[in-house]
Design a protein around this motif. Sequence first.
Motif, PDB file in Angstrom:
ATOM      1  N   MET A 135      18.454   2.702  16.778  1.00 28.38           N
ATOM      2  CA  MET A 135      17.581   3.311  15.798  1.00 28.38           C
ATOM      3  C   MET A 135      17.939   4.806  15.693  1.00 28.38           C
ATOM      4  SD  MET A 135      13.368   3.555  15.881  1.00 28.38           S
ATOM      5  CE  MET A 135      13.278   2.010  16.722  1.00 28.38           C
ATOM      6  N   ASN A 136      18.140   5.295  14.469  1.00 28.68           N
ATOM      7  CA  ASN A 136      18.529   6.698  14.320  1.00 28.68           C
ATOM      8  C   ASN A 136      17.306   7.615  14.292  1.00 28.68           C
ATOM      9  OD1 ASN A 136      17.568   7.201  11.606  1.00 28.68           O
ATOM     10  ND2 ASN A 136      19.289   5.995  10.848  1.00 28.68           N
ATOM     11  N   GLU A 137      17.577   8.924  14.368  1.00 27.03           N
ATOM     12  CA  GLU A 137      16.486   9.904  14.470  1.00 27.03           C
ATOM     13  C   GLU A 137      15.597   9.912  13.229  1.00 27.03           C
ATOM     14  OE1 GLU A 137      17.772  14.205  13.809  1.00 27.03           O
ATOM     15  OE2 GLU A 137      19.674  13.219  14.302  1.00 27.03           O
ATOM     16  N   ILE A 141      11.818  -2.994  13.900  1.00 22.55           N
ATOM     17  CA  ILE A 141      12.442  -4.292  13.627  1.00 22.55           C
ATOM     18  C   ILE A 141      12.764  -4.426  12.143  1.00 22.55           C
ATOM     19  CG2 ILE A 141      12.042  -6.794  13.625  1.00 22.55           C
ATOM     20  CD1 ILE A 141      10.236  -6.301  16.116  1.00 22.55           C
ATOM     21  N   ALA A 142      11.856  -3.949  11.305  1.00 22.04           N
ATOM     22  CA  ALA A 142      12.025  -4.032   9.853  1.00 22.04           C
ATOM     23  C   ALA A 142      12.059  -2.635   9.260  1.00 22.04           C
ATOM     24  CB  ALA A 142      10.880  -4.835   9.237  1.00 22.04           C
ATOM     25  N   LYS A 143      12.663  -2.534   8.080  1.00 21.62           N
ATOM     26  CA  LYS A 143      12.707  -1.269   7.337  1.00 21.62           C
ATOM     27  C   LYS A 143      12.051  -1.510   5.980  1.00 21.62           C
ATOM     28  CE  LYS A 143      16.884   0.059   9.704  1.00 21.62           C
ATOM     29  NZ  LYS A 143      18.332   0.045   9.675  1.00 21.62           N
ATOM     30  N   PRO A 144      11.174  -0.591   5.577  1.00 24.14           N
ATOM     31  CA  PRO A 144      10.477  -0.814   4.313  1.00 24.14           C
ATOM     32  C   PRO A 144      11.383  -0.565   3.105  1.00 24.14           C
ATOM     33  CG  PRO A 144       9.920   1.344   5.158  1.00 24.14           C
ATOM     34  CD  PRO A 144      10.770   0.672   6.200  1.00 24.14           C
ATOM     35  N   ALA A 176       2.611  -8.947   4.226  1.00 24.71           N
ATOM     36  CA  ALA A 176       2.230  -9.826   5.327  1.00 24.71           C
ATOM     37  C   ALA A 176       1.679  -9.004   6.489  1.00 24.71           C
ATOM     38  CB  ALA A 176       3.440 -10.639   5.775  1.00 24.71           C
ATOM     39  N   THR A 177       0.778  -9.594   7.249  1.00 20.42           N
ATOM     40  CA  THR A 177       0.083  -8.911   8.336  1.00 20.42           C
ATOM     41  C   THR A 177       1.026  -8.252   9.331  1.00 20.42           C
ATOM     42  OG1 THR A 177      -1.688 -10.535   8.136  1.00 20.42           O
ATOM     43  CG2 THR A 177      -1.669  -9.220  10.133  1.00 20.42           C
ATOM     44  N   GLY A 178       2.114  -8.889   9.694  1.00 23.32           N
ATOM     45  CA  GLY A 178       3.022  -8.344  10.701  1.00 23.32           C
ATOM     46  C   GLY A 178       4.016  -7.317  10.173  1.00 23.32           C
ATOM     47  N   THR A 179       4.044  -7.099   8.873  1.00 22.37           N
ATOM     48  CA  THR A 179       5.053  -6.211   8.281  1.00 22.37           C
ATOM     49  C   THR A 179       4.962  -4.784   8.819  1.00 22.37           C
ATOM     50  OG1 THR A 179       5.117  -7.528   6.259  1.00 22.37           O
ATOM     51  CG2 THR A 179       5.970  -5.283   6.115  1.00 22.37           C
ATOM     52  N   ILE A 180       3.769  -4.230   8.855  1.00 23.09           N
ATOM     53  CA  ILE A 180       3.600  -2.851   9.323  1.00 23.09           C
ATOM     54  C   ILE A 180       3.976  -2.749  10.802  1.00 23.09           C
ATOM     55  CG2 ILE A 180       2.002  -0.903   9.600  1.00 23.09           C
ATOM     56  CD1 ILE A 180       2.676  -1.629   6.645  1.00 23.09           C
ATOM     57  N   GLY A 181       3.565  -3.724  11.590  1.00 22.03           N
ATOM     58  CA  GLY A 181       3.928  -3.745  13.008  1.00 22.03           C
ATOM     59  C   GLY A 181       5.429  -3.807  13.202  1.00 22.03           C
ATOM     60  N   ASN A 182       6.096  -4.630  12.408  1.00 20.79           N
ATOM     61  CA  ASN A 182       7.554  -4.737  12.494  1.00 20.79           C
ATOM     62  C   ASN A 182       8.238  -3.424  12.095  1.00 20.79           C
ATOM     63  OD1 ASN A 182       7.523  -7.364  13.428  1.00 20.79           O
ATOM     64  ND2 ASN A 182       7.766  -8.275  11.390  1.00 20.79           N
ATOM     65  N   PHE A 241      10.365   8.722  10.835  1.00 16.32           N
ATOM     66  CA  PHE A 241       9.577   7.965   9.857  1.00 16.32           C
ATOM     67  C   PHE A 241       8.505   7.137  10.568  1.00 16.32           C
ATOM     68  CE2 PHE A 241       8.907   3.793   7.937  1.00 16.32           C
ATOM     69  CZ  PHE A 241       8.253   4.158   6.771  1.00 16.32           C
ATOM     70  N   ILE A 242       8.901   6.428  11.614  1.00 19.18           N
ATOM     71  CA  ILE A 242       7.954   5.583  12.359  1.00 19.18           C
ATOM     72  C   ILE A 242       6.836   6.430  12.959  1.00 19.18           C
ATOM     73  CG2 ILE A 242       7.706   4.140  14.421  1.00 19.18           C
ATOM     74  CD1 ILE A 242      10.533   2.996  13.722  1.00 19.18           C
TER      75      ILE A 242
END
Length: 124
Positions: A1-3, A44-47, A33-39, A8-9
Motif C-alpha cells: 500500500m502506498n503513502e 483491500i478495495a479502492k474506491p 454494499a455493507t462491507g465496501t467501506i470496511g474493505n 486517503f484511508i
Amino acid sequence: MNEYQQEFIANLKKWRKTRGLSQEKLAELCEVATGTIGNIECGIAKPSFDLLVTMANVLGIHPSLLLSDQPLSSDIRSFVTEHTLLQEIYLRLEAHFQNTKDSPQTSSPASGFPDTTAEIKESL
C-alpha cells in the motif's frame, strides 16, 4: 500500500468518525454494499472516483480533504497573501529609494541596492 492510499484511508476514517458514522452507515448512505467501506479502510478495495465524490458529499466535505489534510485553497490563500506582501514591500522600497534620490546626501545608506521596483524584480 502506498503513502497516498494510507493518507486517503486515514482521512476517510477520521472524517467518518468525526461525523459519528459507522462503516455500515456510511456504506448505506453511499448506496454501496455493507462491507465496501470496511474493505476500503483496510486497503483491500479502492474506491472509484464516483464513490470517492459520493463519500465526500455524504461526509459534507470537499473530495480533496479525503486525499490530503490540507485543502488546496489554503495554498492559494497563502500564495495570494505572500504576493500582496511582496507588492507592498516593492512599493515601500520604491518610495524609500525615490526619497533617497530626491534628498541630497553625500553618502547613501542604500548604495548598492536597486533603485526601483523594476530593478528589484529584474534581480529576482
